[in-house]
Structures are given as structure tokens and as C-alpha cells.
Scaffold this motif. Structure first.
Motif, PDB file in Angstrom:
ATOM      1  N   GLY A  73      59.227  90.939  24.300  1.00  0.00           N
ATOM      2  CA  GLY A  73      59.313  89.390  25.035  1.00  0.00           C
ATOM      3  C   GLY A  73      59.317  88.100  24.134  1.00  0.00           C
ATOM      4  O   GLY A  73      58.276  88.103  24.295  1.00  0.00           O
ATOM      5  N   ARG A  84      59.782  85.623  27.149  1.00  0.00           N
ATOM      6  CA  ARG A  84      59.228  84.867  28.206  1.00  0.00           C
ATOM      7  C   ARG A  84      59.607  83.410  28.330  1.00  0.00           C
ATOM      8  O   ARG A  84      61.101  82.528  28.121  1.00  0.00           O
ATOM      9  CB  ARG A  84      57.756  85.350  28.229  1.00  0.00           C
ATOM     10  N   GLN A  85      58.457  83.045  28.224  1.00  0.00           N
ATOM     11  CA  GLN A  85      58.770  81.748  28.492  1.00  0.00           C
ATOM     12  C   GLN A  85      59.537  80.080  27.117  1.00  0.00           C
ATOM     13  O   GLN A  85      59.313  78.941  27.238  1.00  0.00           O
ATOM     14  CB  GLN A  85      57.717  80.481  29.183  1.00  0.00           C
ATOM     15  N   SER A  98      63.669  90.891  34.747  1.00  0.00           N
ATOM     16  CA  SER A  98      63.988  89.862  33.757  1.00  0.00           C
ATOM     17  C   SER A  98      62.743  89.591  32.740  1.00  0.00           C
ATOM     18  O   SER A  98      61.963  89.333  31.913  1.00  0.00           O
ATOM     19  CB  SER A  98      63.014  88.738  34.928  1.00  0.00           C
ATOM     20  N   GLU A  99      61.690  90.749  32.747  1.00  0.00           N
ATOM     21  CA  GLU A  99      60.126  91.247  31.886  1.00  0.00           C
ATOM     22  C   GLU A  99      61.071  91.874  31.246  1.00  0.00           C
ATOM     23  O   GLU A  99      60.603  91.853  30.304  1.00  0.00           O
ATOM     24  CB  GLU A  99      59.409  91.870  33.081  1.00  0.00           C
ATOM     25  N   GLU A 118      66.095  88.629  30.055  1.00  0.00           N
ATOM     26  CA  GLU A 118      65.181  87.105  29.486  1.00  0.00           C
ATOM     27  C   GLU A 118      66.715  86.215  29.452  1.00  0.00           C
ATOM     28  O   GLU A 118      67.807  86.461  28.081  1.00  0.00           O
ATOM     29  CB  GLU A 118      64.354  87.512  28.311  1.00  0.00           C
ATOM     30  N   THR A 127      62.754  76.769  28.497  1.00  0.00           N
ATOM     31  CA  THR A 127      62.217  77.885  27.502  1.00  0.00           C
ATOM     32  C   THR A 127      62.770  77.208  26.666  1.00  0.00           C
ATOM     33  O   THR A 127      61.654  77.291  25.106  1.00  0.00           O
ATOM     34  CB  THR A 127      63.035  79.562  27.911  1.00  0.00           C
ATOM     35  N   TYR A 135      58.488  98.572  26.519  1.00  0.00           N
ATOM     36  CA  TYR A 135      59.163  98.284  27.827  1.00  0.00           C
ATOM     37  C   TYR A 135      60.058 100.068  28.400  1.00  0.00           C
ATOM     38  O   TYR A 135      60.422 100.853  27.878  1.00  0.00           O
ATOM     39  CB  TYR A 135      59.881  97.216  27.998  1.00  0.00           C
TER      40      TYR A 135
END
Length: 685
Positions: free
Chosen positions: A67, A69-70, A175-176, A181, A187, A243
Motif C-alpha cells: 500500500g 496510501r498517502q 480504499s485500504e 488506491e 499524494t 491484505y
């Protein structure tokens, strides 16, 4: 006559049998490949095929499921940075080497892909190894690539056909999950060259990478060169994350992405499915998908496009993946027919589950899939991807033959059985992109929980799109607030003439729009490209004249009405006296700004939509429908910034989307107020 028809039918039957036999005999199995591993774990695949005459090379890094993520976009940006140079050669030197060796090379999130003449394979492998072993990650190149990616993300945000599948991935996977993503400007702005460097050294490892060399090559030669140049690439311990496997929703979920002013809407239906590459079920699922959503011959295309004229384009696709596969259907449709299209799609899925497919339809779908499979393998990129899949997913060396055999043996009974467990019509993600005021009421009856979920273009939930209107706000007050914001009625009324010059670029050429207006309603507008006047419009208050490349053009009543409006200085001052109708239709978030949205109807009946900043009063956007080559298109004009002169604010940066394949961005070049322009400047010949 009947006898002739019968003989003709028999002839067609034998011809068809002959063609099928020829197709079967004509197919040449994919050439075998050789594989060896270097001591550092790099897996090398060589396909000797002199018929290609070129050599195609791919260094593929099989990135672990991680992931971002941000920091979404980090893998892609890191991969692109490989072309920016190594510690031994910069980007200019790489480009020079490619030019002198008649080679090509590009980079992305999974590594490098290129081609070269057979004699230059050593030079290419040496350079590729240097780039992947000794990347430099220069900050200037990082900034440039990041800005290019941000521009691409912002541009795609206005394209509903691009928005729908991206947001559908968020809904399908969550979204996780890495598959859910989305890359956003935020981002990308969170990234730094140092972060990309750290990511690279944690993930780009030889033991999880493949070097594929295909074409006019010799395996022994590649063995020597690969060992010489890639053996210094050091092993490392890659990072792994786990995941949960995405699952379909417990019940169908209906969602809307609000995009006002679109001439059409986009409907997207999807579901995660368990479908591994090379699985025995793959040919049957591919066949079902082809029958349902083949872009030119599928049932949905025939019903929605050919018969009912409800969809401009409709297709479906299925993707196999070791983590989680997916099935997606997308249609570009008339906004007021979204429920009808959705119902037809759901009915056709149910039909696959309950009715045996006719033999003729099955045979047709099989031919299309076989032809597409073979055509795909003719492309070098696809051919290399095929051999990569063989190695990555441990498929048989003759999988192409096996896959064709499986397709040829699929029966209608097997398809009926597969369809029963393939898609559940009560466990789908239904997503529509368009005007929520049209789409939400139409789709609500199709939602099992009678709830419509709203999302923005980046898949973020919109808690409440219909923001409550303050009781003291009406259309007139919005316009008054705008007129005050740009300078006030007194200053605006004092402007007797105005010249505005804006500049932009089209396909590398400079374009200027030079607009001069004089009260009460005169105009002279010239459009220049490369210094040449390509269009000129003159209006003397009553008559208009248009010249394109110096040649006069006819001016009909509709064109004349548009020119009259364009000639007005600050037309909002005249809305009431000229008979404009204003309707305040709501409050919406435009980027990070709350905006009042007005539907404005001109005296002739044409309507457009305008957005005004609820806080500052400034106009932010207008949307109007205009004729296009395939029907009406929505033209979106955004005002990005203002410039003040003599106490009046004028648009300084504008972006127009819809008229051209790419957004047209314009900047204010010069501005002149009350210079006493003579009436002769507006003379119509």
C-alpha cells in the motif's frame, strides 16, 4: 429460386468449414523460450525469433503487493525517474545513446522496456543495467515528472470515462487495499526524491525481477551479456504486506459521482471475481464476457446501441489476477436513460444465468476471442507480457495452444454452469457519473436499500452534496455579490471601451485572442496563430461580419445572437433588462470552494450554468452545451485567477475543456481600459 438459395447455403457452409480449418492450420504456436537465473536471483528469459528482425528487451520488476496510501503514485514516479539518469550517465547521454544506436527505451512503475537492432544489444543491456543498479534520482527531474503526473491527474478528472473505472476500483477493493488506491495531486505532492530513492532500494530487487530478451538473438550471447552487466545488482530483502481478498458487497450498492453540465452520463457496473491467470475457468469466463459485452458484437452493444439507441458506446471486460480479478461494464449513455440502460444490463446478466447460449452465438464469440488472442500476440509488448506471465504464474510452456484448445472445447452447457456462479446481479457495484439531480432519482429504485452513495472524482465519500441554501440568497443576490466582487456597478458602468489580449499554445504554436469592446455593444475580436489572423469577428451594434482565413462566412440568427452577447461589457449588468432568466439550483463544492450554482437562460432559450464563489462572490466556472461532431458536448470554462486594474478584477488565467482533446489554458497578456477606441474600428464591410 429455392434451389439456388439451398445451393448457396451449402456453399457457404463448406466455405466456413474450410476457413475454420485454414485458421486452425495457419496458427503457429509461440516459439519456445529459454530461461536461466543469475546468481543474484534475476530470472532471464530469451525468445529466439529471427523473424522479428529487431530485439525487444524488458526489465520487469515484479513489485510486491504494498500500500502506498498517502504516497500513492510513488512506484510510478520512481519508475519514470530511471530515465532521468544514473551516477554514470545523465538523461541527455541516455538520449544520445538511444539516438546513435537507433534504439528506444521507456520506464515506468515496473522497470524498463526498449528495442534495438541486433548489433546493439550489448550497448542496450549495459545501459539498462547501469540505470537500474545506479539510479541518481535528480531533484530537478523529479519535480518535472511529478508536475507532469499532477497535470495528467487533473486533466483526467474532467473525463467521466476515465473517472468511472478509477472510482469503481476504490468501491470494489476498498480504499485500504493497494488496488483501491488512487493517485491524487495531494499524494503526489507528499512525495520527495528522497522518498522515491528509499522506496526504490527497498523494492527493486533482482530476485523479484525478470529480464526478457526477444527477437533476433542468441541465448548464449544473452547469457554472457546478462551475467556481465546485471550480476553486480545486489540482492536484498523485499518488503511484504498482506491484505484480505476483496469481496462483492452483501447487496448491490448504487453510487453517483456528481458532474454537472455533461451532455452524456457514464454508467459503470463492476464486481470483484476470483479468477487466476491460466485457470481452467478463464476461457469460459472470457467467452461469457464476450457474448455479453463484446464492443461491436456483444448482446449489450446490439440492444443498447444498435436497437434502442440508448448508449453511444458500451463494452465489458474481465481481468484475471492472482490477488483478485474483476469484471467491469461501462457505457456512455443519455443521462435520462441511465435506469433503462442499467435494467437492460442486469437483465442480460440474468439471461446468461438462465438460458443456454445458442450455438451460432457461441461460435461467433469463440472466433472473436481467438482472433483477438492471436492479434494481441503479434505486438511485441503483448508477446513479452505473454512470456512474462508464463514465468510469473508458472503456466505450461505451450499455454497458447492449451488456451486455444480450451476455447474450442467450451460448450453451451459449461457456459450455463459457469454463469450461475460468475456474477450475482444482487451483489454488484453500480456507479454513474453525471448530474446527480438526473441520475440519483432514476437509480434509486435499483438500490436494494433505497440509498444512493455519493463520491467525488477521487473516490472520497461526499457526506452531503446538496448543501442547504441560506434563506437570504437568491439569484439576484448572487449576481449582485459578483458585480461588487469585481469592482462594483459604478466602476463597471464607467468603462466605455476595453481591450483584452489573452495567449495560449496549440500544438506548440502560440495563439492570441485579441478582444476589443465598446459600449453599449460593439466588438472586434481577432484570433492569431503564429502571427497570422485565422479568425476575425466584427460587430457594429447591429450587423456582424466573420472572416475565417480572410474569407467571409455566413452569419445566421443564432450566431448573431451569440455575438451580441459577447459584445457586451460585463453582461451581468444587463441580465434583467435583456430578459435573462436566472434559477439558483443549489450549492456545490468546486474543488475546495463552496459555490452557488445558477442556471442562466438567454432570451433565445439557450441555457448555461455558472458557478460563483459563495465567499468571495467571484465567478469560478461556466458550463454550456455546444454542437460537436457526435452530438452535443459540454464546454467547461474555468477562471483560475483574477487580475485587478483600476479597481476592477478581470480573469487572468482561464482553462477551457471540451472544445479540444486537451484542455486549453489561457493567460492574460495585456489589458487596456477607456483608451477612446474610434467607432471605425468596428465598421462592418
Amino acid at each position: 429460386m429455392k434451389k439456388q438459395v439451398f445451393l448457396f447455403s451449402i456453399l457457404c457452409w463448406f466455405t466456413a468449414l474450410g476457413l475454420q480449418a485454414q485458421q486452425g492450420e495457419a496458427y503457429q504456436p509461440m516459439p519456445p523460450y529459454q530461461r536461466f537465473d543469475l546468481e543474484n536471483g534475476l530470472k532471464v528469459i530469451v525468445i529466439e525469433n529471427p523473424a522479428l528482425q529487431e530485439v525487444y528487451l524488458q526489465l520487469f520488476v515484479d513489485l510486491p503487493l504494498m500500500g502506498e496510501r498517502q504516497l500513492a503514485g510513488m512506484a510510478e514516479l520512481t519508475g519514470r525517474l530511471l530515465m532521468a539518469g544514473s551516477s554514470n550517465r545523465n538523461a541527455a547521454q541516455i538520449a544520445e545513446t538511444l539516438d546513435t544506436t537507433d534504439a528506444t527505451l521507456s520506464s515506468g512503475r515496473n522497470g524498463l522496456f526498449g528495442s534495438c537492432p541486433p548489433d546493439n544489444i550489448g550497448t542496450m543491456l549495459q545501459m539498462m543495467a547501469d540505470m537500474v543498479i545506479n539510479p541518481s534520482f535528480p531533484v530537478a527531474a523529479f519535480d518535472s515528472i511529478r508536475q507532469t503526473m499532477i497535470s495528467g491527474v487533473l486533466s483526467s478528472r474532467s473525463d467521466p470515462t476515465a473517472i468511472a473505472p478509477k472510482v469503481a476500483a476504490v468501491l470494489r477493493n476498498g480504499s485500504e487495499h493497494p488496488y483501491g488506491e488512487l493517485i491524487t495531486p495531494q499524494t503526489l505532492n507528499n512525495l520527495t526524491a528522497a522518498r522515491c530513492s528509499t522506496y526504490y532500494y527497498n523494492t527493486f530487487k533482482p530476485e523479484m525481477s525478470y529480464l526478457v530478451v526477444a527477437g533476433d538473438v542468441n541465448t548464449d550471447q544473452v547469457r554472457v551479456l546478462a551475467g556481465q552487466y546485471f550480476e553486480p545488482w545486489k540482492r536484498g530483502s523485499g518488503l511484504l504486506e498482506y491484505y484480505p481478498t476483496p469481496e462483492p458487497p452483501e447487496q448491490t450498492k448504487v453510487s453517483v459521482i456528481h458532474k454537472i453540465g455533461m451532455a452524456q452520463a457514464v454508467l459503470h457496473i463492476s464486481s470483484p471475481i476470483v479468477l487466476n491467470p491460466g485457470s481452467a475457468n478463464l476461457p469460459r469466463v472470457k467467452m461469457l464476457n464476450q457474448i455479453l459485452g463484446g464492443e461491436t458484437a456483444g448482446r449489450l452493444h446490439q440492444k443498447l446501441h444498435d436497437e434502442k439507441n440508448l448508449a453511444f458506446r458500451v463494452f465489458s471486460e474481465v481481468e484475471a489476477d492472482p490477488q483478485i480479478g474483476n469484471w467491469q461494464l461501462q457505457a456512455t449513455i443519455r443521462s435520462n436513460k441511465v435506469d433503462s440502460v442499467c435494467i437492460v444490463a442486469l437483465d442480460e446478466i440474468k439471461r446468461l444465468r438462465t438460458e443456454k447460449i445458442p450455438q451460432a452465438e457461441l461460435v461467433s464469440a469463440r472466433r472473436q476471442l481467438l482472433a483477438a488472442f492471436e492479434q494481441d500476440l503479434d505486438r511485441p509488448e503483448s508477446m513479452i507480457r505473454y512470456y512474462l506471465d508464463l514465468a510469473r504464474y508458472k503456466l505450461p510452456a505451450d499455454y497458447d495452444v492449451i488456451y486455444r484448445k480450451q476455447l474450442n472445447e467450451v460448450t453451451a452447457d459449461e457456459l450455463l454452469e459457469t454463469a450461475a456462479g460468475w456474477l450475482q446481479t444482487n451483489q454488484l457495484h453500480i456507479l454513474a457519473v453525471g448530474n446527480k439531480n438526473e441520475l440519483a432519482p432514476a437509480l434509486k429504485p435499483l438500490a436494494p436499500d433505497s440509498t444512493i452513495y455519493f463520491f467525488n472524482s477521487f473516490g472520497k465519500p461526499e457526506e452531503e452534496l446538496a448543501i442547504a441554501l441560506p434563506q437570504d440568497v437568491d439569484p439576484a443576490s448572487v449576481i449582485d455579490h459578483y458585480l461588487i466582487a469585481i469592482g462594483g456597478k459604478e466602476k463597471l458602468e464607467a468603462v466605455t471601451d476595453l481591450r483584452v489580449v489573452m495567449t495560449t499554445h496549440i500544438q506548440g504554436m502560440s495563439m492570441q485572442i485579441d478582444l476589443t469592446q465598446k459600449a453599449p455593444a460593439k466588438m472586434n475580436m481577432r484570433v492569431q496563430i503564429g502571427g497570422n489572423v485565422v479568425n476575425q469577428t466584427i460587430f457594429d451594434g447591429e450587423k456582424a461580419q466573420i472572416k475565417v482565413m480572410g474569407k467571409p462566412q455566413p452569419v445566421d440568427s443564432a450566431t448573431l445572437a451569440g455575438i451580441k452577447e459577447q459584445s457586451l461589457l460585463f453582461p451581468e449588468l444587463r441580465y434583467q433588462q435583456r430578459g435573462y432568466t436566472l434559477q439558483l439550483i443549489g450549492v456545490e463544492m468546486l474543488e475546495e470552494k463552496k459555490a452557488y450554482v445558477l442556471d442562466i437562460t438567454r432570451p433565445g432559450g439557450k441555457k448555461f450554468t455558472a458557478y460563483f464563489d459563495a465567499e468571495t462572490g467571484l465567478k469560478l466556472r461556466t458550463i454550456a452545451l455546444q454542437p460537436g461532431p457526435a452530438g452535443e458536448i459540454a464546454v467547461v470554462d474555468d477562471i483560475l485567477s483574477y487580475k485587478e486594474m483600476e479597481g476592477i478584477k478581470f480573469p487572468a488565467q482561464k482553462k477551457s475543456t471540451g472544445l479540444m482533446p486537451v484542455p486549453l489554458e489561457m493567460e492574460l497578456l495585456s489589458l487596456e481600459i477607456n483608451k477612446g477606441v474610434d467607432d471605425s474600428f468596428f465598421k462592418v464591410e
